[in-house]
Motif scaffolding. Structure first.
Motif, PDB file in Angstrom:
ATOM      1  N   LYS A 204       0.836  -1.204   0.000  1.00 15.65           N
ATOM      2  CA  LYS A 204       0.000   0.000   0.000  1.00 15.65           C
ATOM      3  C   LYS A 204       0.870   1.254   0.000  1.00 15.65           C
ATOM      4  O   LYS A 204       0.605   2.220  -0.729  1.00 15.65           O
ATOM      5  CB  LYS A 204      -0.931  -0.017   1.210  1.00 15.65           C
ATOM      6  CG  LYS A 204      -2.067   0.982   1.135  1.00 15.65           C
ATOM      7  CD  LYS A 204      -3.093   0.722   2.221  1.00 15.65           C
ATOM      8  CE  LYS A 204      -4.275   1.686   2.079  1.00 15.65           C
ATOM      9  NZ  LYS A 204      -5.316   1.424   3.107  1.00 15.65           N
TER      10      LYS A 204
ATOM     11  N   TRP B 178      -6.258  -8.017   0.865  1.00 21.23           N
ATOM     12  CA  TRP B 178      -6.056  -7.096  -0.258  1.00 21.23           C
ATOM     13  C   TRP B 178      -7.292  -6.219  -0.472  1.00 21.23           C
ATOM     14  O   TRP B 178      -7.162  -5.029  -0.813  1.00 21.23           O
ATOM     15  CB  TRP B 178      -5.736  -7.871  -1.530  1.00 21.23           C
ATOM     16  CG  TRP B 178      -4.383  -8.524  -1.552  1.00 21.23           C
ATOM     17  CD1 TRP B 178      -4.106  -9.844  -1.750  1.00 21.23           C
ATOM     18  CD2 TRP B 178      -3.110  -7.882  -1.380  1.00 21.23           C
ATOM     19  NE1 TRP B 178      -2.758 -10.078  -1.709  1.00 21.23           N
ATOM     20  CE2 TRP B 178      -2.115  -8.883  -1.489  1.00 21.23           C
ATOM     21  CE3 TRP B 178      -2.713  -6.567  -1.143  1.00 21.23           C
ATOM     22  CZ2 TRP B 178      -0.754  -8.615  -1.374  1.00 21.23           C
ATOM     23  CZ3 TRP B 178      -1.352  -6.291  -1.027  1.00 21.23           C
ATOM     24  CH2 TRP B 178      -0.393  -7.298  -1.140  1.00 21.23           C
ATOM     25  N   ASP B 179      -8.474  -6.786  -0.273  1.00 26.58           N
ATOM     26  CA  ASP B 179      -9.698  -5.992  -0.403  1.00 26.58           C
ATOM     27  C   ASP B 179      -9.705  -4.843   0.600  1.00 26.58           C
ATOM     28  O   ASP B 179     -10.070  -3.703   0.270  1.00 26.58           O
ATOM     29  CB  ASP B 179     -10.932  -6.873  -0.175  1.00 26.58           C
ATOM     30  CG  ASP B 179     -11.189  -7.832  -1.327  1.00 26.58           C
ATOM     31  OD1 ASP B 179     -10.626  -7.615  -2.421  1.00 26.58           O
ATOM     32  OD2 ASP B 179     -11.952  -8.802  -1.130  1.00 26.58           O
ATOM     33  N   GLU B 180      -9.299  -5.151   1.818  1.00 29.21           N
ATOM     34  CA  GLU B 180      -9.275  -4.116   2.853  1.00 29.21           C
ATOM     35  C   GLU B 180      -8.289  -3.010   2.500  1.00 29.21           C
ATOM     36  O   GLU B 180      -8.509  -1.833   2.811  1.00 29.21           O
ATOM     37  CB  GLU B 180      -8.898  -4.741   4.197  1.00 29.21           C
ATOM     38  CG  GLU B 180      -8.976  -3.770   5.362  1.00 29.21           C
ATOM     39  CD  GLU B 180      -8.682  -4.439   6.694  1.00 29.21           C
ATOM     40  OE1 GLU B 180      -8.544  -3.709   7.697  1.00 29.21           O
ATOM     41  OE2 GLU B 180      -8.589  -5.686   6.737  1.00 29.21           O
TER      42      GLU B 180
ATOM     43  N   GLU C 158      -7.712  -2.155  -0.496  1.00 26.43           N
ATOM     44  CA  GLU C 158      -8.225  -1.614  -1.762  1.00 26.43           C
ATOM     45  C   GLU C 158      -7.227  -1.793  -2.907  1.00 26.43           C
ATOM     46  O   GLU C 158      -7.040  -0.917  -3.749  1.00 26.43           O
ATOM     47  CB  GLU C 158      -8.611  -0.134  -1.606  1.00 26.43           C
ATOM     48  CG  GLU C 158      -9.716   0.083  -0.584  1.00 26.43           C
ATOM     49  CD  GLU C 158     -10.143   1.540  -0.480  1.00 26.43           C
ATOM     50  OE1 GLU C 158      -9.283   2.430  -0.702  1.00 26.43           O
ATOM     51  OE2 GLU C 158     -11.328   1.787  -0.196  1.00 26.43           O
TER      52      GLU C 158
END
Length: 375
Positions: free
Chosen positions: A140, A179-181, A183
């Motif tokens: 990130k 990974w969704d968290e 984004e």
């Protein structure tokens, strides 16, 4: 529906050599690596930057890197398991691709088998999972725009048995959720099989489930070992399951050599033979850009180095002869040995003097050239 785009990674210099005799001369390794570079293979793993204490076969990787001749257009990579290994590899970049110029796609991985994780990396499955948070945080911070998920020992383990689709999907769901968290879209999945547990119907069902659950995943990597003879047919199952919107990344080794000393099968583990995989892909109409004849030359060179036959098939029987010039001589004598079978490349001299039981020369309208044989 068409086939997926296929990429192929040649692992013989790493995955293959790591289970072979450590005394193979550097000169032979360099000669083989240079020959592989001339085959049309686009991605070659040259070896591992690891401790010679545990992998003495890689003790001379620096000499190999310093002496081989890189070919433009070929991507050369190496395995490095820690920061020290990565620093050593960086000394040879270029020609070694250490990742700086590659698409940045961080991946969360873990072994399905905790026992094998401990044997293979001296770390537990829980420790592998504990790294995920830092990997995601770093990704990130670096602005990653896509990510991957993956498992090793995916279909089963010689130490704890079989894993189901549900077992794998549980791991994938947890990885994907992280990974969704963050984004960061998940676009790729990798499945390793170091202990040769893959079966074609199970590979197919897993890929179908992944595609159904996450349609945005279009990049699939299969690292299949061949101890039970299922690597190539499992790769075929993947080719039939995926479509033209997907990419399938396959790994293999010339001669099908390879194996991990921690698996329990030694050299019998093997890997998908490159010559067999390339032959199948080309026969299916999938252009690899690889010269199968040169690959076979490399396999024969490897066999001379090892002093034994390797595990592939096309290097022994040859590709299917397609033209009248390639068809076998109907009046050839018995062909019985591996050496005599090499006539597909070396010509009839290798079987001269063999048993010839037919009283008259064989003639057939299916072979007009035999009708021209003089009485």
């Amino acid at each position: 529906m068409g086939y997926p785009t296929v990429t192929y990674k040649e692992e013989g210099m790493r995955e293959g050599m790591q289970i072979e005799d450590a005394s193979i001369p550097v000169e032979d390794k360099v000669r083989l690596l240079d020959a592989l570079s001339e085959t049309g293979l686009k991605h070659i793993v040259v070896g591992s930057f690891v401790s010679p204490r545990y992998t003495p076969q890689m003790a001379e990787i620096d000499d190999v890197m310093a002496r081989f001749t890189p070919k433009p257009g070929v991507r050369y990579t190496a395995l490095a398991l820690n920061e020290r290994g990565r620093e050593r590899a960086q000394q040879y970049s270029p020609p070694l691709d250490t990742g700086e110029n590659s698409t940045y796609r961080p991946t969360l991985r873990c072994h399905m088998c905790d026992v094998f994780a401990r044997r293979n990396t001296n770390r537990s499955q829980a420790q592998e999972m504990a790294d995920w948070e830092q990997i995601v945080s770093t990704a990130k911070a670096l602005g990653a725009t896509e990510a991957g998920i993956g498992t090793n020992a995916s279909w089963g383990s010689n130490f704890v048995g079989k894993f189901s689709n549900a077992d794998r999907m549980d791991i994938f769901e947890r990885q994907h959720a992280m990974w969704d968290e963050a984004e960061i879209p998940v676009t790729a999945v990798s499945l390793g099989d170091p202990m040769s547990w893959c079966m074609p119907h199970e590979v197919k069902s897993q890929l179908v489930e992944i595609k159904s659950r996450w349609p945005d995943i279009r990049d699939f990597t299969l690292h299949l070992h061949n101890g039970r003879g299922m690597a190539l047919v499992s790769a075929y199952a993947a080719l039939e399951t995926l479509d033209e919107t997907d990419t399938l990344n396959l790994d293999g080794t010339i001669g099908g050599i390879g194996g991990c000393p921690y698996c329990g099968n030694g050299r019998a583990t093997g890997q998908m033979p490159t010559e067999d995989a390339i032959n199948m892909l080309e026969e299916m109409g999938i252009d690899t850009g690889v010269d199968i004849d040169k690959v076979i030359d490399c396999v024969w060179m490897l066999e001379d180095m090892l002093g034994r036959a390797t595990l592939g098939h096309v290097s022994k029987a040859g590709p299917r002869p397609k033209t009248i010039e390639e068809w076998y001589d109907p009046n050839a004598p018995f062909v019985e040995t591996f050496e005599e079978a090499r006539h597909f490349k070396l010509g009839p001299s290798v079987y001269e003097g063999g048993i010839y039981p037919w009283r008259e020369p064989i003639r057939s309208e299916q072979r007009p050239d035999t009708l021209e044989v003089a009485d």
